[in-house]
Motif scaffolding. Structure first.
Motif, mmCIF file in Angstrom:
data_model
loop_
_atom_site.group_PDB
_atom_site.id
_atom_site.type_symbol
_atom_site.label_atom_id
_atom_site.label_comp_id
_atom_site.label_asym_id
_atom_site.label_seq_id
_atom_site.Cartn_x
_atom_site.Cartn_y
_atom_site.Cartn_z
ATOM 1 N N GLY A 229 -14.372 -3.599 41.902
ATOM 2 C CA GLY A 229 -15.641 -3.912 42.540
ATOM 3 C C GLY A 229 -16.793 -2.975 42.230
ATOM 4 N N ASP A 230 -16.745 -2.284 41.090
ATOM 5 C CA ASP A 230 -17.826 -1.366 40.756
ATOM 6 C C ASP A 230 -18.972 -2.028 39.990
ATOM 7 O OD1 ASP A 230 -16.752 -1.678 38.216
ATOM 8 O OD2 ASP A 230 -16.416 0.449 37.872
ATOM 9 N N GLY A 231 -18.859 -3.324 39.735
ATOM 10 C CA GLY A 231 -19.923 -4.043 39.032
ATOM 11 C C GLY A 231 -19.843 -3.954 37.531
ATOM 12 N N ARG A 232 -18.779 -3.340 37.022
ATOM 13 C CA ARG A 232 -18.602 -3.190 35.579
ATOM 14 C C ARG A 232 -17.271 -3.803 35.166
ATOM 15 N NH1 ARG A 232 -21.812 0.816 37.290
ATOM 16 N NH2 ARG A 232 -23.498 1.459 35.910
ATOM 17 N N PRO A 233 -17.189 -4.355 33.954
ATOM 18 C CA PRO A 233 -15.931 -4.967 33.513
ATOM 19 C C PRO A 233 -14.785 -3.963 33.496
ATOM 20 C CG PRO A 233 -17.692 -5.422 31.942
ATOM 21 C CD PRO A 233 -18.224 -4.425 32.921
ATOM 22 N N ASP A 234 -13.603 -4.426 33.856
ATOM 23 C CA ASP A 234 -12.424 -3.557 33.825
ATOM 24 C C ASP A 234 -12.029 -3.219 32.398
ATOM 25 O OD1 ASP A 234 -12.413 -3.612 36.567
ATOM 26 O OD2 ASP A 234 -10.786 -5.055 36.722
ATOM 27 N N SER A 235 -12.225 -4.145 31.482
ATOM 28 C CA SER A 235 -11.911 -3.898 30.083
ATOM 29 C C SER A 235 -13.205 -3.597 29.334
ATOM 30 C CB SER A 235 -11.230 -5.111 29.452
ATOM 31 O OG SER A 235 -11.047 -4.908 28.075
ATOM 32 N N THR A 236 -13.253 -2.463 28.666
ATOM 33 C CA THR A 236 -14.459 -2.084 27.924
ATOM 34 C C THR A 236 -14.176 -1.964 26.430
ATOM 35 O OG1 THR A 236 -14.025 0.247 28.379
ATOM 36 C CG2 THR A 236 -15.515 -0.905 29.890
ATOM 37 N N ILE A 237 -13.224 -2.743 25.961
ATOM 38 C CA ILE A 237 -12.858 -2.701 24.546
ATOM 39 C C ILE A 237 -13.836 -3.550 23.732
ATOM 40 C CG2 ILE A 237 -11.063 -3.261 22.862
ATOM 41 C CD1 ILE A 237 -9.050 -2.862 25.202
ATOM 42 N N ASP A 238 -14.347 -2.983 22.662
ATOM 43 C CA ASP A 238 -15.240 -3.656 21.723
ATOM 44 C C ASP A 238 -14.707 -3.388 20.321
ATOM 45 O OD1 ASP A 238 -17.294 -4.761 20.267
ATOM 46 O OD2 ASP A 238 -18.760 -3.226 20.798
ATOM 47 N N SER A 239 -13.718 -4.162 19.905
ATOM 48 C CA SER A 239 -13.001 -3.913 18.652
ATOM 49 C C SER A 239 -13.885 -3.881 17.417
ATOM 50 C CB SER A 239 -11.912 -4.976 18.440
ATOM 51 O OG SER A 239 -10.966 -4.901 19.463
ATOM 52 N N ASP A 240 -14.908 -4.743 17.377
ATOM 53 C CA ASP A 240 -15.739 -4.793 16.172
ATOM 54 C C ASP A 240 -17.033 -3.988 16.318
ATOM 55 O OD1 ASP A 240 -17.060 -6.481 17.909
ATOM 56 O OD2 ASP A 240 -16.831 -8.272 16.659
ATOM 57 N N ASN A 241 -17.176 -3.250 17.430
ATOM 58 C CA ASN A 241 -18.331 -2.384 17.661
ATOM 59 C C ASN A 241 -19.672 -3.084 17.497
ATOM 60 O OD1 ASN A 241 -16.869 0.041 18.223
ATOM 61 N ND2 ASN A 241 -16.348 0.102 16.054
ATOM 62 N N ASP A 242 -19.743 -4.345 17.984
ATOM 63 C CA ASP A 242 -20.999 -5.082 17.887
ATOM 64 C C ASP A 242 -21.800 -5.039 19.182
ATOM 65 O OD1 ASP A 242 -19.497 -6.751 19.502
ATOM 66 O OD2 ASP A 242 -19.798 -8.537 18.273
ATOM 67 N N GLY A 243 -21.297 -4.295 20.183
ATOM 68 C CA GLY A 243 -21.991 -4.189 21.452
ATOM 69 C C GLY A 243 -21.592 -5.253 22.456
ATOM 70 N N ILE A 244 -20.719 -6.171 22.053
ATOM 71 C CA ILE A 244 -20.236 -7.218 22.955
ATOM 72 C C ILE A 244 -18.770 -6.937 23.234
ATOM 73 C CG2 ILE A 244 -19.916 -9.693 23.310
ATOM 74 C CD1 ILE A 244 -22.044 -10.134 21.120
ATOM 75 N N LEU A 245 -18.432 -6.735 24.507
ATOM 76 C CA LEU A 245 -17.045 -6.469 24.864
ATOM 77 C C LEU A 245 -16.156 -7.626 24.439
ATOM 78 C CD1 LEU A 245 -17.493 -5.027 28.464
ATOM 79 C CD2 LEU A 245 -17.366 -3.789 26.308
ATOM 80 N N ASN A 246 -14.942 -7.318 24.038
ATOM 81 C CA ASN A 246 -13.998 -8.345 23.589
ATOM 82 C C ASN A 246 -13.857 -9.489 24.592
ATOM 83 O OD1 ASN A 246 -13.572 -6.738 21.373
ATOM 84 N ND2 ASN A 246 -11.404 -6.404 21.745
#
Length: 81
Positions: free
Chosen positions: A55-72
């Motif tokens: 409930g912190d307002g942020r996604p639990d997963s912050t993985i961005d495999s291709d480093n394009d700024g969009i989380l997987n």
């Protein structure tokens, strides 16, 4: 990453370019920095299809495999929504 170069300044999983530099809910914080940009009590990460178990307002997963700024979890090219 400094916010000026961060494609998701508030880390809610919604790109700043999609949130825009407006203040939809009139709280004095532009959408790209606001974790609940419409002030409905539901965080933007949940409204965009992400998971926020703590409930912190942020996604639990912050993985961005291709480093394009969009989380997987949101990136169609990485199997996301």
């Amino acid at each position: 990453v400094m916010n000026a170069y961060d494609p998701d300044s508030d880390n809610d999983g919604v790109l700043d370019s999609l949130e825009g530099n407006i203040d939809s809910d009139g709280d004095g914080r532009p959408n790209y920095l606001d974790l609940d940009s419409d002030n409905d009590g539901v965080s933007d990460v949940i409204e965009s299809g992400g998971v926020d178990a703590n409930g912190d307002g942020r996604p639990d997963s912050t993985i961005d495999s291709d480093n394009d700024g969009i989380l997987n979890i949101f990136d169609p090219s990485n199997g996301g929504a």
